[in-house]
Enzyme design. Sequence first.
Site, PDB file in Angstrom:
ATOM      1  N   ASP A  15       0.814  -1.225   0.000  1.00 28.83           N
ATOM      2  CA  ASP A  15       0.000   0.000   0.000  1.00 28.83           C
ATOM      3  C   ASP A  15       0.842   1.268   0.000  1.00 28.83           C
ATOM      4  O   ASP A  15       0.435   2.290   0.555  1.00 28.83           O
ATOM      5  CB  ASP A  15      -0.958   0.036   1.209  1.00 28.83           C
ATOM      6  N   LYS A  18       2.092   2.316  -5.006  1.00 28.15           N
ATOM      7  CA  LYS A  18       2.703   1.835  -6.258  1.00 28.15           C
ATOM      8  C   LYS A  18       1.798   2.146  -7.440  1.00 28.15           C
ATOM      9  O   LYS A  18       2.258   2.470  -8.515  1.00 28.15           O
ATOM     10  CB  LYS A  18       2.926   0.314  -6.194  1.00 28.15           C
ATOM     11  N   GLY A  42      -4.216  -4.701  -4.814  1.00 27.63           N
ATOM     12  CA  GLY A  42      -5.270  -3.943  -5.495  1.00 27.63           C
ATOM     13  C   GLY A  42      -5.059  -2.458  -5.465  1.00 27.63           C
ATOM     14  O   GLY A  42      -4.523  -1.923  -4.504  1.00 27.63           O
ATOM     15  N   HIS A  43      -5.420  -1.805  -6.543  1.00 25.61           N
ATOM     16  CA  HIS A  43      -5.501  -0.353  -6.527  1.00 25.61           C
ATOM     17  C   HIS A  43      -6.586   0.109  -7.494  1.00 25.61           C
ATOM     18  O   HIS A  43      -6.976  -0.615  -8.403  1.00 25.61           O
ATOM     19  CB  HIS A  43      -4.148   0.303  -6.808  1.00 25.61           C
ATOM     20  N   GLN A 221       2.373  -6.014  -3.177  1.00 26.75           N
ATOM     21  CA  GLN A 221       2.688  -6.003  -1.741  1.00 26.75           C
ATOM     22  C   GLN A 221       4.020  -5.269  -1.503  1.00 26.75           C
ATOM     23  O   GLN A 221       4.403  -4.442  -2.319  1.00 26.75           O
ATOM     24  CB  GLN A 221       2.704  -7.421  -1.154  1.00 26.75           C
TER      25      GLN A 221
HETATM   26  P1  IMP Z   1      -2.362 -12.762   2.299  1.00 28.42           P
HETATM   27  O1  IMP Z   1      -1.470 -12.249   1.258  1.00 28.42           O
HETATM   28  O2  IMP Z   1      -3.821 -12.572   1.995  1.00 28.42           O
HETATM   29  O3  IMP Z   1      -2.047 -14.169   2.699  1.00 28.42           O
HETATM   30  O4  IMP Z   1      -2.113 -11.881   3.635  1.00 28.42           O
HETATM   31  C1  IMP Z   1      -0.894 -11.943   4.353  1.00 28.42           C
HETATM   32  C2  IMP Z   1      -0.519 -10.571   4.901  1.00 28.42           C
HETATM   33  O5  IMP Z   1      -0.196  -9.716   3.803  1.00 28.42           O
HETATM   34  C3  IMP Z   1      -1.630  -9.859   5.664  1.00 28.42           C
HETATM   35  O6  IMP Z   1      -1.036  -9.092   6.685  1.00 28.42           O
HETATM   36  C4  IMP Z   1      -2.245  -8.949   4.630  1.00 28.42           C
HETATM   37  O7  IMP Z   1      -2.877  -7.822   5.210  1.00 28.42           O
HETATM   38  C5  IMP Z   1      -1.006  -8.544   3.853  1.00 28.42           C
HETATM   39  N1  IMP Z   1      -1.286  -8.143   2.465  1.00 28.42           N
HETATM   40  C6  IMP Z   1      -1.555  -8.931   1.417  1.00 28.42           C
HETATM   41  N2  IMP Z   1      -1.748  -8.197   0.302  1.00 28.42           N
HETATM   42  C7  IMP Z   1      -1.569  -6.914   0.655  1.00 28.42           C
HETATM   43  C8  IMP Z   1      -1.605  -5.684  -0.066  1.00 28.42           C
HETATM   44  O8  IMP Z   1      -1.824  -5.619  -1.278  1.00 28.42           O
HETATM   45  N3  IMP Z   1      -1.357  -4.564   0.667  1.00 28.42           N
HETATM   46  C9  IMP Z   1      -1.073  -4.601   1.986  1.00 28.42           C
HETATM   47  N4  IMP Z   1      -1.027  -5.719   2.698  1.00 28.42           N
HETATM   48  C10 IMP Z   1      -1.270  -6.868   2.046  1.00 28.42           C
END
Ligand code: IMP
Length: 417
Positions: A15, A18, A42-43, A221
């Site tokens: 977040d 990007k 996502g954005h 991420q």
């Molecule tokens: P997962 O990727 O859904 O397994 O989540 C694992 C961790 O990554 C969690 O803390 C989520 O909040 C974080 N996370 C996954 N995708 C994003 C993103 O696009 N932005 C911020 N945090 C993310």
Amino acid sequence: MGSKADLIVGLQWGDEGKGKIVDHMAQSYDYVCRFAGGHNAGHTIVIDGRKYALHLIPSGVLNLKAKNIVGNGVVLSPKDFIKEMMQFDDLEGRLFLSDKAHVLLPYHAHIDQAREQMKGDKAIGTTGKGIGPAYGDKVARHGHRLGEILDPEKLTEKIVEYFALNKPLFNAMGVAAPEKEVLLAEIQSYKEVLGKYITDTTQMMWHILDEGKTILLEGAQGTMLDIDHGTYPYVTSSSTVSAGACIGLGINPKDIGKVTGIAKAYCTRVGNGPFPSEDKGQEGDLLRKNGHEFGTTTGRPRRCGWFDAVAMRHAVRINGVDQVALMKLDVLDGLKEVKVCVAYEVDGKEIHYVPYDLEDVKPLYRSFPGWEKTEGIRVFDDLPDTAKSYIEALEEMIGTEVGIISTSPEREDTIIR
Ligand code: IMP
């Protein structure tokens, strides 16, 4: 003459903004490629008053001249991907999906949610989209590659067999086995829509590099969520760092060109896990309010805090960052004091690196005078002196230049130095 692929990576916990930089840069590249993650990212982009939500389709989709590649390092939910595609006209000839990307199916999301629930207060705080279980299947070598949806009968058989073998486990988690006929129809429908986009994107990457095309690699991420180099186990399940671009697209380190690392002028994190510079008080609340810090994918409020120069040095080194894009500087406007975490304290000792476990580190801060307003400023010299000093001090601390500064969500409100 061949070309090199430029790379954009997140340097914090995701977040970082990007999207704004990638959208801006995607306008001038022939190809835009995703290499890791899934629809957990996502954005949102607004063009001519119309809103587009991108989770997995590369940002080049909004530049009609650009082609878009989804690499083998991605986990792709056909159901969600098709929904995302519906926002656009036919993408044939502009979208290419790796036959080696892994398929994320609805049961992966059920497993993700069941596991999180079972963990109680030790939950990771995942997006619940099934990312961990899909990557888990890949590494355990019982995942399914996208190329397999081209033979729906065979893939259905394999999934049904897998559920039969693991019945006690799925029963314990309350995850129901998919019904064979329903599953077959589902996979057939995926084949119908996605079949024509599935190809060998590794060969394609080599070919476009050899041809000298301009290529942008779009990270998802952030570094601190990387499976190896982040705050394990509170991380996502993929390699979010620069090296992940090689693995996730089948290119080699020498194919990588300029690396731009994206960071906010402060820090946020969604989900659980250590966050040394988190501010749980009023200033953290103010950052959340002013920065509209709520998740794009899940809507969750983000935890907010100060710029962490220790974690940033770690990220700059791991990613081989050539320049940093510093986002959302304007969110700090109006603060009397701006803090930066410059070191950690562990067991009474001051350290300047990211240790094995960040859980019990105490942040040590340096304080900077704030400024009135940077919002909308497009020239570095027009920034208030205190904001300039803040940025120059950050450059010194992280050992790389801040080449881009963003002063509002608008595309034009960007300082290029
Ligand atoms: P997962 O990727 O859904 O397994 O989540 C694992 C961790 O990554 C969690 O803390 C989520 O909040 C974080 N996370 C996954 N995708 C994003 C993103 O696009 N932005 C911020 N945090 C993310």
